[in-house]
Write an enzyme that holds these catalytic residues in place. Structure first.
Site, PDB file in Angstrom:
ATOM      1  CG  ASP A 156      -1.787   1.239   1.287  1.00 42.71           C
ATOM      2  OD1 ASP A 156      -2.701   1.329   0.451  1.00 42.71           O
ATOM      3  OD2 ASP A 156      -1.541   2.120   2.143  1.00 42.71           O
ATOM      4  CD  GLU A 176      -2.567   2.271  -3.198  1.00 49.98           C
ATOM      5  OE1 GLU A 176      -3.692   2.793  -3.132  1.00 49.98           O
ATOM      6  OE2 GLU A 176      -1.682   2.498  -2.359  1.00 49.98           O
TER       7      GLU A 176
END
Length: 634
Positions: free
Chosen positions: A309, A364
């Site tokens: 993330d 991401e």
């Protein structure tokens, strides 16, 4: 970049005995049970004047068990066994007691703690020593590395129609069979790393080595992953190494009483938008901590890989704040790039690929950093996949801003095919981001308030519901087939889950009403949600049969602006989409060789109008069309 990576790797080999030994630190740091029943403890607290261990085992005496100071800010403690028994029983509460430089005593949770819990009457979490007499033993091997990745993005806590925090057990026995039936072969788990604030969606991590106790025990999670493996489902962890919670009582912040320790000090150590702390990736012990963290999740819990993330925030000193990316290479190379963070990501992927080559890593990243998904040996970031984050934004823009007759076929195709050469992308029409409060899912944008009143099959099919159901299927199918080398869906969105996602918080009176997934809607045969659910299932099953995600990028033979038709070939199949709001076509010529319907969004079982005969085979004629020698009439 490769030189910086290689220098780090060489230093690890020379100073730590190799990457394998360096990243096994999760077995020695924290509080660890020895084979003879004794306890070995180790911490890194460079700013501490003294370190002690206190807890239930010594009546919370803060000074009876001092650590011995080692080099480089490390501390260790050995507690011998008592009559062959552990001096720190399973389930007892503990604290690391830090004497700070100003003389203050700080009661902290070890950064390496494996299990933390919060009593209902308390605000902060407590560290609980987890050493059960018999830990869960995995029975099933991990699935082989998948060629076609169909990801079901999931959150354990909301995976129930009931207004409560759901459990690992519920996910194991009620949700995993559903995922399997829908044709997904991979589940990506969010909010597993312990986070004190439930409404943070798991992105404000407080204990990096602890599986969240709000859903159950570590063994419950191990069982859940084991059962997934028995179904042939790959399990990925949404790992948050881009930042950490500012909590100090039950988090990493100010662990040793200083502003730094695991983080940069001052302005550089704080994320201005997320209100969180930022790791110092140049620090040797931070690298040990984060790399060991990845290895622990793989080896102890049997996760099959990670979705990293906040990679964009890691890659740049500006963290992507107030910055747009056009694709110009000056945006990716220069002093604004955090080379230490990038080097950490290269080390992480190198470690995973070396020690566990079957594992998968996903980035991401919204910036489009070149070579992020190329091997480290080429100077790349080493990731296997990156999220195609422009695709959901494009669908939102089209639905919000354009009339149906103004949809631009060329622009849709460009967005779905615009990806870096030989870097794998994960396509998705929407993820958890679009489901959160303040945003809207595709289904809610398309059908809005009528979802409350007109989703029953006993009600007339209104134009808004009809349009919404058909476009929901078409958007997902074209994204699945044209947008990348993998596909992702957030739980519930496959059937057009109504409303938004909002966790209990002060602003909504701590309500769980929107923090749940109403899977029961698909089981009610009087509701139209069953049509979307069936289409999503059969779309995935068709991919399993033909493998277009693992095939080369599609050949687009037509993107006709007037007719609003897109046609392309991939994996030996031809896909034809008619996005015209009111015009159907007879004897429409498409470049192809042989044609038999395999999946039809207009079929009755998917809530369509059944206008096509599925028993007909169409053979091509030698009539050149759109740079193909043969074509058919459909």
């Amino acid at each position: 970049r490769y030189a910086l990576f290689y220098n780090h790797l060489k230093n690890i080999e020379e100073c730590e005995g190799g990457l394998d030994k360096f990243t096994k630190s999760y077995k020695t740091f924290g509080v660890n049970q020895l084979a003879d029943g004794g306890i070995y403890c180790k911490e890194w607290a460079p700013g501490a004047e003294a370190v002690f261990l206190a807890g239930d085992f010594n009546g919370w005496n803060p000074f009876s068990h001092p650590y011995k100071k080692l080099e480089y800010g490390k501390w260790e403690l050995f507690i011998p066994a008592a009559d062959g028994c552990s001096p720190v029983p399973h389930g007892s509460k503990l604290k690391v007691v830090i004497r700070a430089q100003n003389g203050a005593l700080l009661y902290r949770i070890s950064p390496w703690a494996r299990y933390v819990v919060r009593d209902e009457d308390k605000v902060n979490y407590d560290w609980v020593h987890w050493n059960p007499p018999q830990s869960y033993i995995h029975k099933n091997p991990s699935p082989k590395r998948l060629k076609s990745l169909r990801i079901y993005e999931s959150h354990v806590g909301i995976a129930s129609p009931e207004g409560k925090v759901a459990s690992y057990k519920n996910f194991t026995y009620n949700v995993l069979p559903r995922i399997k039936d829908l044709g997904y072969n991979c589940v990506q788990l969010m909010a597993i790393m312990e986070h004190a604030y439930y409404a943070s969606f798991g992105y404000q991590v407080t204990s990096f080595f602890a599986a969240s106790s709000r859903y159950g025990t570590p063994d419950d999670l191990k069982e859940m992953i084991d059962v997934a493996h028995s179904m042939g489902i790959t399990v990925l962890l949404d790992v948050v190494h881009s930042h950490a919670s500012k909590n100090s009582e039950d988090g990493l912040n100010q662990f040793d009483g200083t502003d730094s320790c695991f983080f940069h000090s001052g302005y550089r150590g704080n994320h201005q938008l997320w209100d969180s702390r930022l790791f110092d990736y140049a620090n040797w012990e931070v690298l040990r901590f984060l790399l060991s963290n990845l290895r622990m999740w793989i080896e102890d819990y049997r996760f099959d890989g990670f979705r990293f993330d906040g990679v964009t925030s890691m890659l740049y000193h500006h963290h992507g704040i107030g910055t747009g990316f056009s694709g110009d290479y000056n945006e990716y190379f220069g002093l604004h790039v955090d080379e230490d963070a990038l080097c950490y990501l290269m080390l992480a992927n190198h470690m995973i690929n070396s020690l566990h080559p079957e594992c998968i890593t996903i980035a991401e990243d919204v910036s489009g950093m070149p070579a992020l998904c190329r091997p480290v040996a080429e100077g790349g970031g080493g990731f296997d996949y990156r999220l195609a984050m422009a695709i959901p934004d494009k669908w939102i823009q089209i639905i919000k801003e354009l009339k149906d007759e103004d949809w631009n076929m060329g622009n849709i195709v460009h967005t779905l095919t615009n990806r870096r050469y030989e870097e794998k992308y994960i396509a998705y029409a929407e993820s958890h981001d679009q489901a959160l409060v303040g945003d809207k899912t595709l289904a809610f944008r398309l059908m809005d308030a009528e979802m409350y009143t007109n989703m029953s099959v006993l009600m007339p099919l209104t134009p808004i519901i009809d349009r919404g159901i058909q476009l929901h299927k078409m958007i997902r199918l074209i994204t699945h087939t044209l947008g990348g080398e993998s596909y992702l869906n957030f739980m519930g969105n496959e059937f057009g889950h109504p409303e938004w996602l909002d966790f209990p918080r002060i602003g909504n009176n701590e309500s769980y009403h929107y923090a749940r997934r109403q899977f029961n809607l698909t089981e009610d045969h009087l509701l139209r949600y069953k049509f979307l659910n069936a289409f999503d299932r059969d779309m995935n099953r068709l991919e399993e049969r033909f493998g277009w995600l693992a095939s080369p990028q599609a050949y687009v033979s037509e993107k006709h602006e007037g007719n609003k038709v897109i046609a392309f070939e991939r994996a030996g199949l031809i896909f034809i989409f008619n996005f015209h709001p009111y015009q159907s076509y007879v004897d429409y010529r498409v470049a192809a060789f042989k044609y038999k319907i395999l999946l039809d969004s207009d079929a009755g079982e998917y809530g369509g109008h059944q206008r096509l005969d599925h028993n007909t085979e169409y053979f091509s004629e030698e009539y050149p069309h759109n740079y193909r020698p043969n074509s058919i009439m459909v």
